[in-house]
Motif scaffolding. Sequence first.
Motif, PDB file in Angstrom:
ATOM      1  N   LEU A 235      -3.104  -2.057   6.854  1.00  0.00           N
ATOM      2  CA  LEU A 235      -3.521  -0.838   6.181  1.00  0.00           C
ATOM      3  C   LEU A 235      -4.490  -1.176   5.058  1.00  0.00           C
ATOM      4  CD1 LEU A 235      -2.864   2.162   6.443  1.00  0.00           C
ATOM      5  CD2 LEU A 235      -1.082   1.837   4.743  1.00  0.00           C
ATOM      6  N   VAL A 236      -5.668  -0.550   5.094  1.00  0.00           N
ATOM      7  CA  VAL A 236      -6.682  -0.756   4.063  1.00  0.00           C
ATOM      8  C   VAL A 236      -6.544   0.302   2.980  1.00  0.00           C
ATOM      9  CG1 VAL A 236      -9.165  -0.823   3.602  1.00  0.00           C
ATOM     10  CG2 VAL A 236      -8.259  -1.848   5.706  1.00  0.00           C
TER      11      VAL A 236
ATOM     12  N   THR B 216       2.064   4.983  14.139  1.00  0.00           N
ATOM     13  CA  THR B 216       0.702   4.618  14.535  1.00  0.00           C
ATOM     14  C   THR B 216       0.659   3.184  15.038  1.00  0.00           C
ATOM     15  OG1 THR B 216      -0.234   6.207  12.952  1.00  0.00           O
ATOM     16  CG2 THR B 216      -1.682   4.432  13.697  1.00  0.00           C
ATOM     17  N   GLU B 217       1.373   2.284  14.382  1.00  0.00           N
ATOM     18  CA  GLU B 217       1.416   0.889  14.828  1.00  0.00           C
ATOM     19  C   GLU B 217       2.109   0.772  16.180  1.00  0.00           C
ATOM     20  OE1 GLU B 217       1.894  -3.073  12.476  1.00  0.00           O
ATOM     21  OE2 GLU B 217       3.905  -2.254  12.811  1.00  0.00           O
ATOM     22  N   THR B 218       3.206   1.492  16.366  1.00  0.00           N
ATOM     23  CA  THR B 218       3.906   1.474  17.659  1.00  0.00           C
ATOM     24  C   THR B 218       3.002   1.997  18.763  1.00  0.00           C
ATOM     25  OG1 THR B 218       6.054   1.740  16.586  1.00  0.00           O
ATOM     26  CG2 THR B 218       5.921   2.367  18.909  1.00  0.00           C
ATOM     27  N   GLN B 219       2.271   3.064  18.482  1.00  0.00           N
ATOM     28  CA  GLN B 219       1.342   3.621  19.470  1.00  0.00           C
ATOM     29  C   GLN B 219       0.262   2.610  19.831  1.00  0.00           C
ATOM     30  OE1 GLN B 219       0.013   7.193  17.557  1.00  0.00           O
ATOM     31  NE2 GLN B 219       1.998   8.184  17.758  1.00  0.00           N
TER      32      GLN B 219
ATOM     33  N   ALA C  36       0.827  -1.208   0.000  1.00  0.00           N
ATOM     34  CA  ALA C  36       0.000   0.000   0.000  1.00  0.00           C
ATOM     35  C   ALA C  36       0.860   1.257   0.000  1.00  0.00           C
ATOM     36  CB  ALA C  36      -0.929   0.010   1.211  1.00  0.00           C
ATOM     37  N   LEU C  37       1.956   1.228   0.732  1.00  0.00           N
ATOM     38  CA  LEU C  37       2.813   2.407   0.798  1.00  0.00           C
ATOM     39  C   LEU C  37       3.643   2.587  -0.462  1.00  0.00           C
ATOM     40  CD1 LEU C  37       3.929   2.213   4.502  1.00  0.00           C
ATOM     41  CD2 LEU C  37       2.329   3.819   3.475  1.00  0.00           C
TER      42      LEU C  37
ATOM     43  N   ARG D 235       4.787  12.960   1.485  1.00  0.00           N
ATOM     44  CA  ARG D 235       5.612  12.031   0.714  1.00  0.00           C
ATOM     45  C   ARG D 235       5.404  10.617   1.209  1.00  0.00           C
ATOM     46  NH1 ARG D 235       9.258  15.524   2.877  1.00  0.00           N
ATOM     47  NH2 ARG D 235      10.235  13.731   3.852  1.00  0.00           N
ATOM     48  N   SER D 236       5.688   9.636   0.359  1.00  0.00           N
ATOM     49  CA  SER D 236       5.474   8.236   0.733  1.00  0.00           C
ATOM     50  C   SER D 236       6.349   7.834   1.908  1.00  0.00           C
ATOM     51  CB  SER D 236       5.688   7.312  -0.458  1.00  0.00           C
ATOM     52  OG  SER D 236       7.014   7.405  -0.931  1.00  0.00           O
ATOM     53  N   ASP D 237       7.585   8.366   2.009  1.00  0.00           N
ATOM     54  CA  ASP D 237       8.422   8.033   3.164  1.00  0.00           C
ATOM     55  C   ASP D 237       7.868   8.647   4.443  1.00  0.00           C
ATOM     56  OD1 ASP D 237       9.158  10.566   2.133  1.00  0.00           O
ATOM     57  OD2 ASP D 237      11.143  10.455   3.064  1.00  0.00           O
ATOM     58  N   GLU D 238       7.312   9.840   4.329  1.00  0.00           N
ATOM     59  CA  GLU D 238       6.686  10.503   5.470  1.00  0.00           C
ATOM     60  C   GLU D 238       5.436   9.727   5.896  1.00  0.00           C
ATOM     61  OE1 GLU D 238       5.547  15.098   6.537  1.00  0.00           O
ATOM     62  OE2 GLU D 238       5.260  14.424   4.478  1.00  0.00           O
ATOM     63  N   LEU D 239       4.674   9.264   4.926  1.00  0.00           N
ATOM     64  CA  LEU D 239       3.475   8.479   5.203  1.00  0.00           C
ATOM     65  C   LEU D 239       3.840   7.140   5.842  1.00  0.00           C
ATOM     66  CD1 LEU D 239       0.402   8.444   4.942  1.00  0.00           C
ATOM     67  CD2 LEU D 239       0.694   7.497   2.642  1.00  0.00           C
ATOM     68  N   ALA D 240       4.869   6.492   5.328  1.00  0.00           N
ATOM     69  CA  ALA D 240       5.322   5.219   5.897  1.00  0.00           C
ATOM     70  C   ALA D 240       5.753   5.399   7.352  1.00  0.00           C
ATOM     71  CB  ALA D 240       6.469   4.647   5.068  1.00  0.00           C
TER      72      ALA D 240
END
Length: 172
Positions: free
Chosen positions: A96-97, A34-37, A6-7, A23-28
């Motif tokens: 991620l959907v 978010t997963e760590t949280q 997805a990323l 950017r895709s790296d920023e989104l990743a």
Amino acid sequence: MALNAALAMPLSASAAQEPTTARSDELADLVRKTETQASTFMRGDMDKWFGLARIADDFTLMQPFGGEASRGFDGSPERLARLASYFRNGDAKLELVQTYASDDLVVLAMIERQHGEVGGLPNQDWSLRVTQVYRRQAGQWWLVHRHADPLVRDVGLDTAAALARGANLRGR
């Protein structure tokens, strides 16, 4: 694997060409945080979770237990201690959907595949369908909205209708 696929895809044909879009790296990076949280939250490590989370003053929450949407977030030590006592010994992974991103907003639609001890119940699956909205403020992504529900599995028309009308399903 779904997260990486997805990323790797562009956000959209027009968004991929706009230099001011996330950017895709920023989104990743945002997805990893978010997963760590989520994982930290399910472990009940609320002090660490709150240190990782950036929650906007105008944050709204639609809890997986239903009820009214809440506004704002109480990050006091007392509130964090109550949350820590409610969530224990868990873990979470994100599926991620879909992502949507613009200059200053990111929406993550995802499944939180998680388990843990919640509210004194034994360790069990607590997977949730989740939508989170982030807004860029002063160069950082702040969580402004979270909607979560436990309807990861199909519940069928009768159960959905019963939930919609507020039926007490506890006797079932």
